[in-house]
Design a protein around this motif. Structure first.
Motif, PDB file in Angstrom:
ATOM      1  N   GLY A   1      44.813 -15.930 -62.648  1.00 48.04           N
ATOM      2  CA  GLY A   1      45.205 -16.072 -64.049  1.00 48.04           C
ATOM      3  C   GLY A   1      45.707 -17.451 -64.380  1.00 48.04           C
ATOM      4  N   GLN A   2      46.543 -18.025 -63.514  1.00 42.56           N
ATOM      5  CA  GLN A   2      47.085 -19.348 -63.776  1.00 42.56           C
ATOM      6  C   GLN A   2      45.987 -20.397 -63.801  1.00 42.56           C
ATOM      7  OE1 GLN A   2      50.163 -19.785 -64.618  1.00 42.56           O
ATOM      8  NE2 GLN A   2      50.052 -22.012 -64.840  1.00 42.56           N
ATOM      9  N   LEU A   3      45.035 -20.285 -62.876  1.00 46.68           N
ATOM     10  CA  LEU A   3      43.933 -21.243 -62.838  1.00 46.68           C
ATOM     11  C   LEU A   3      43.057 -21.128 -64.077  1.00 46.68           C
ATOM     12  CD1 LEU A   3      42.246 -23.385 -61.418  1.00 46.68           C
ATOM     13  CD2 LEU A   3      41.066 -21.529 -60.196  1.00 46.68           C
ATOM     14  N   VAL A   4      42.727 -19.905 -64.449  1.00 46.42           N
ATOM     15  CA  VAL A   4      41.900 -19.700 -65.644  1.00 46.42           C
ATOM     16  C   VAL A   4      42.624 -20.198 -66.882  1.00 46.42           C
ATOM     17  CG1 VAL A   4      40.825 -17.957 -67.119  1.00 46.42           C
ATOM     18  CG2 VAL A   4      40.636 -17.781 -64.638  1.00 46.42           C
ATOM     19  N   SER A   5      43.921 -19.916 -66.973  1.00 46.24           N
ATOM     20  CA  SER A   5      44.696 -20.382 -68.118  1.00 46.24           C
ATOM     21  C   SER A   5      44.727 -21.901 -68.173  1.00 46.24           C
ATOM     22  CB  SER A   5      46.115 -19.814 -68.036  1.00 46.24           C
ATOM     23  OG  SER A   5      46.904 -20.293 -69.090  1.00 46.24           O
ATOM     24  N   LEU A   6      44.864 -22.539 -67.012  1.00 43.35           N
ATOM     25  CA  LEU A   6      44.887 -23.999 -66.979  1.00 43.35           C
ATOM     26  C   LEU A   6      43.552 -24.585 -67.409  1.00 43.35           C
ATOM     27  CD1 LEU A   6      46.201 -26.704 -66.167  1.00 43.35           C
ATOM     28  CD2 LEU A   6      45.395 -26.297 -63.841  1.00 43.35           C
ATOM     29  N   LEU A   7      42.470 -24.031 -66.871  1.00 45.66           N
ATOM     30  CA  LEU A   7      41.146 -24.544 -67.215  1.00 45.66           C
ATOM     31  C   LEU A   7      40.807 -24.299 -68.680  1.00 45.66           C
ATOM     32  CD1 LEU A   7      39.146 -23.434 -64.039  1.00 45.66           C
ATOM     33  CD2 LEU A   7      40.002 -25.719 -64.594  1.00 45.66           C
ATOM     34  N   ALA A   8      41.304 -23.204 -69.225  1.00 46.71           N
ATOM     35  CA  ALA A   8      41.036 -22.890 -70.628  1.00 46.71           C
ATOM     36  C   ALA A   8      41.931 -23.647 -71.581  1.00 46.71           C
ATOM     37  CB  ALA A   8      41.194 -21.388 -70.868  1.00 46.71           C
ATOM     38  N   GLY A   9      42.964 -24.328 -71.082  1.00 46.60           N
ATOM     39  CA  GLY A   9      43.873 -25.065 -71.944  1.00 46.60           C
ATOM     40  C   GLY A   9      44.902 -24.201 -72.622  1.00 46.60           C
ATOM     41  N   ALA A  10      45.146 -23.008 -72.083  1.00 41.11           N
ATOM     42  CA  ALA A  10      46.079 -22.082 -72.717  1.00 41.11           C
ATOM     43  C   ALA A  10      47.520 -22.379 -72.373  1.00 41.11           C
ATOM     44  CB  ALA A  10      45.738 -20.645 -72.321  1.00 41.11           C
ATOM     45  N   THR A  11      47.775 -23.196 -71.378  1.00 40.12           N
ATOM     46  CA  THR A  11      49.139 -23.524 -70.994  1.00 40.12           C
ATOM     47  C   THR A  11      49.337 -25.036 -71.025  1.00 40.12           C
ATOM     48  OG1 THR A  11      48.505 -23.593 -68.650  1.00 40.12           O
ATOM     49  CG2 THR A  11      49.343 -21.504 -69.507  1.00 40.12           C
ATOM     50  N   ALA A  12      50.582 -25.442 -71.233  1.00 39.18           N
ATOM     51  CA  ALA A  12      50.900 -26.869 -71.197  1.00 39.18           C
ATOM     52  C   ALA A  12      50.811 -27.383 -69.764  1.00 39.18           C
ATOM     53  CB  ALA A  12      52.303 -27.099 -71.755  1.00 39.18           C
ATOM     54  N   VAL A  13      50.524 -28.670 -69.629  1.00 38.10           N
ATOM     55  CA  VAL A  13      50.315 -29.285 -68.324  1.00 38.10           C
ATOM     56  C   VAL A  13      51.232 -30.489 -68.212  1.00 38.10           C
ATOM     57  CG1 VAL A  13      48.645 -30.352 -66.773  1.00 38.10           C
ATOM     58  CG2 VAL A  13      47.922 -28.524 -68.298  1.00 38.10           C
ATOM     59  N   ARG A  14      51.782 -30.668 -66.999  1.00 38.00           N
ATOM     60  CA  ARG A  14      52.634 -31.819 -66.742  1.00 38.00           C
ATOM     61  C   ARG A  14      52.375 -32.316 -65.331  1.00 38.00           C
ATOM     62  NH1 ARG A  14      59.300 -31.905 -66.867  1.00 38.00           N
ATOM     63  NH2 ARG A  14      59.557 -34.110 -66.280  1.00 38.00           N
ATOM     64  N   GLY A  15      52.246 -33.642 -65.193  1.00 36.76           N
ATOM     65  CA  GLY A  15      52.010 -34.207 -63.879  1.00 36.76           C
ATOM     66  C   GLY A  15      51.611 -35.665 -63.989  1.00 36.76           C
ATOM     67  N   PRO A  16      51.239 -36.289 -62.873  1.00 32.03           N
ATOM     68  CA  PRO A  16      50.789 -37.683 -62.926  1.00 32.03           C
ATOM     69  C   PRO A  16      49.441 -37.791 -63.627  1.00 32.03           C
ATOM     70  CG  PRO A  16      50.460 -36.777 -60.733  1.00 32.03           C
ATOM     71  CD  PRO A  16      51.220 -35.738 -61.503  1.00 32.03           C
ATOM     72  N   GLY A  17      49.159 -38.970 -64.115  1.00 33.54           N
ATOM     73  CA  GLY A  17      47.893 -39.163 -64.815  1.00 33.54           C
ATOM     74  C   GLY A  17      47.774 -40.567 -65.364  1.00 33.54           C
ATOM     75  N   VAL A  18      46.999 -40.706 -66.433  1.00 34.51           N
ATOM     76  CA  VAL A  18      46.770 -42.004 -67.051  1.00 34.51           C
ATOM     77  C   VAL A  18      46.969 -41.882 -68.552  1.00 34.51           C
ATOM     78  CG1 VAL A  18      45.131 -42.767 -65.286  1.00 34.51           C
ATOM     79  CG2 VAL A  18      44.300 -41.587 -67.327  1.00 34.51           C
ATOM     80  N   LYS A  19      47.261 -43.025 -69.149  1.00 37.25           N
ATOM     81  CA  LYS A  19      47.372 -43.136 -70.603  1.00 37.25           C
ATOM     82  C   LYS A  19      46.410 -44.218 -71.068  1.00 37.25           C
ATOM     83  CE  LYS A  19      50.589 -44.230 -74.366  1.00 37.25           C
ATOM     84  NZ  LYS A  19      51.986 -44.603 -74.723  1.00 37.25           N
ATOM     85  N   LEU A  20      45.480 -43.840 -71.911  1.00 40.92           N
ATOM     86  CA  LEU A  20      44.473 -44.762 -72.430  1.00 40.92           C
ATOM     87  C   LEU A  20      44.618 -44.821 -73.944  1.00 40.92           C
ATOM     88  CD1 LEU A  20      41.949 -46.544 -72.227  1.00 40.92           C
ATOM     89  CD2 LEU A  20      40.564 -44.471 -72.242  1.00 40.92           C
ATOM     90  N   VAL A  21      44.868 -46.009 -74.466  1.00 33.57           N
ATOM     91  CA  VAL A  21      45.013 -46.216 -75.907  1.00 33.57           C
ATOM     92  C   VAL A  21      43.805 -47.015 -76.397  1.00 33.57           C
ATOM     93  CG1 VAL A  21      46.428 -47.164 -77.758  1.00 33.57           C
ATOM     94  CG2 VAL A  21      47.521 -46.200 -75.723  1.00 33.57           C
ATOM     95  N   VAL A  22      43.115 -46.488 -77.388  1.00 30.70           N
ATOM     96  CA  VAL A  22      41.941 -47.136 -77.977  1.00 30.70           C
ATOM     97  C   VAL A  22      42.225 -47.331 -79.460  1.00 30.70           C
ATOM     98  CG1 VAL A  22      39.450 -47.040 -78.308  1.00 30.70           C
ATOM     99  CG2 VAL A  22      40.472 -45.958 -76.310  1.00 30.70           C
ATOM    100  N   ASP A  23      42.084 -48.559 -79.934  1.00 30.10           N
ATOM    101  CA  ASP A  23      42.413 -48.876 -81.328  1.00 30.10           C
ATOM    102  C   ASP A  23      41.331 -49.750 -81.931  1.00 30.10           C
ATOM    103  OD1 ASP A  23      43.719 -48.978 -83.699  1.00 30.10           O
ATOM    104  OD2 ASP A  23      45.432 -50.147 -83.000  1.00 30.10           O
ATOM    105  N   ASP A  24      41.248 -49.705 -83.272  1.00 34.23           N
ATOM    106  CA  ASP A  24      40.298 -50.558 -83.979  1.00 34.23           C
ATOM    107  C   ASP A  24      40.631 -52.025 -83.762  1.00 34.23           C
ATOM    108  OD1 ASP A  24      39.142 -48.262 -84.941  1.00 34.23           O
ATOM    109  OD2 ASP A  24      40.183 -48.317 -86.857  1.00 34.23           O
ATOM    110  N   ALA A  25      39.625 -52.868 -83.939  1.00 35.14           N
ATOM    111  CA  ALA A  25      39.856 -54.306 -83.851  1.00 35.14           C
ATOM    112  C   ALA A  25      40.700 -54.769 -85.030  1.00 35.14           C
ATOM    113  CB  ALA A  25      38.530 -55.054 -83.822  1.00 35.14           C
ATOM    114  N   LYS A  26      41.358 -55.888 -84.855  1.00 34.47           N
ATOM    115  CA  LYS A  26      42.140 -56.446 -85.951  1.00 34.47           C
ATOM    116  C   LYS A  26      41.229 -56.853 -87.095  1.00 34.47           C
ATOM    117  CE  LYS A  26      45.963 -58.229 -83.144  1.00 34.47           C
ATOM    118  NZ  LYS A  26      46.737 -59.435 -82.757  1.00 34.47           N
ATOM    119  N   ASP A  27      41.706 -56.625 -88.333  1.00 27.83           N
ATOM    120  CA  ASP A  27      40.967 -56.998 -89.543  1.00 27.83           C
ATOM    121  C   ASP A  27      39.594 -56.343 -89.579  1.00 27.83           C
ATOM    122  OD1 ASP A  27      43.093 -58.660 -90.188  1.00 27.83           O
ATOM    123  OD2 ASP A  27      42.199 -60.362 -89.128  1.00 27.83           O
TER     124      ASP A  27
END
Length: 317
Positions: A133-159
């Motif tokens: 159940g926990q694995l299925v819930s995790l894969l389905a996105g039904a529970t919040a997740v916390r752990g190591p990872g990455v942060k990627l910020v993508v923004d429009d060009a200036k002007d």
């Protein structure tokens, strides 16, 4: 006998000192315009005075009385209608407030029902899922997740400007501008999935196997929710390894080319603590018994086929 020149001065008649300034002399001597003088003469003669006959006076008095009557009626009507308008306005304000409170109550009720459904789903999975159940819930996105990872910020060009008229990006139907498009965000998310991400969110919108990234004009929609730049993509996984794998992937190189060619701003960093919320709403599409290792059936319920959730979860269209 020869005549004397008119410019020669004599004792009997000496030329005026201002003889050469005849225009200025004329203006000074006739400072009042002829039209003003004529109008003043008519007023003195009585041409512009009030009407003197009885009939004219009656017409003038009737006109003044009629004008006063119209003004009085208008003021009285406005004064009489003011309380009615104020009452209607207050009633409209009260209705708006009442409907707003009703909508807020319904929203709270919906949130409560969603939480109750989530708890019942979790209980059912724990009871019949035999540990999955926990694995299925995790894969389905039904529970919040916390752990190591990455942060990627993508923004429009200036002007950057919307709707540029340059050539298309590669073979896709997007304007050659510095704006981030839905196709770009799709490639970024799919690149993170393929690089080993276990869970992904975009601007706090958790992605599942049924998530979609689409465009509506210049806006980017994630599960029909409009997002505004900058786009913050969080992914849970082995932070340093995940960031290195994404940079070396085809989608990572694509993002680097967008930065070099179009000035799109990007920032990728590994994080020790990344928190992703649960998906806002999940719909159970199928629920059927799945044979377990000992041959006895066990029930698994998730958005889409339970066995396909992990597969489709790592891909966003």
């Amino acid at each position: 006998m020869p005549q004397q020149s008119p410019t020669r001065s004599t004792d009997a008649g000496r030329a005026r000192p201002d003889a050469s300034m005849s225009l200025l002399t004329n203006v000074m001597d006739h400072s009042l315009d002829d039209g003003y003088a004529e109008a003043a003469a008519r007023r003195r003669a009585g041409d512009g005075a009030l009407p003197r006959t009885l009939r004219a006076k009656l017409w003038l008095g009737g006109g003044l009385v009629l004008a006063a009557l119209v003004v009085t009626l208008g003021a009285a009507q406005t004064r009489h209608a003011a309380p009615v308008v104020a009452k209607e306005r207050q009633e409209l304000i009260d209705r708006v407030g009442s409907e707003t409170r009703h909508a807020d109550a319904l929203e709270r009720e919906v949130d409560g029902l969603r939480a109750d459904v989530g708890r019942r789903q979790q209980a059912a999975l724990k009871q019949d899922g035999r540990g999955s159940g926990q694995l299925v819930s995790l894969l389905a996105g039904a529970t919040a997740v916390r752990g190591p990872g990455v942060k990627l910020v993508v923004d429009d060009a200036k002007d950057s400007e919307s709707g540029g008229e340059g050539g298309p990006r590669e073979n896709d139907d997007f304007s050659d501008t510095g704006r981030v498009r839905d196709h770009d965000l799709q490639r970024v998310v799919n690149g993170l999935w393929s690089s080993g991400a276990e869970a992904v969110s975009v601007n706090d919108q958790r992605l599942t196997g049924l998530s979609a990234i689409r465009a509506a004009g210049d806006a980017i929609l994630v599960d029909n929710r409009p997002l505004v730049p900058p786009y913050t993509v969080l992914a849970v996984g082995d932070g340093a390894k995940l960031a290195s794998a994404f940079r070396g992937s085809a989608d990572g190189r694509y993002l680097a080319s967008l930065k070099n060619d179009f000035g799109i701003r990007t920032s990728l960093s590994a994080r020790d603590d990344v928190r992703l919320p649960a998906a806002p709403s999940l719909i159970v599409r199928t629920a059927k018994p799945v044979p377990s290792g000992d041959g006895s059936p066990s029930t698994a319920a998730s958005p889409g086929e339970a066995g396909e959730t992990g597969k489709t979860g790592k891909g966003t269209s």
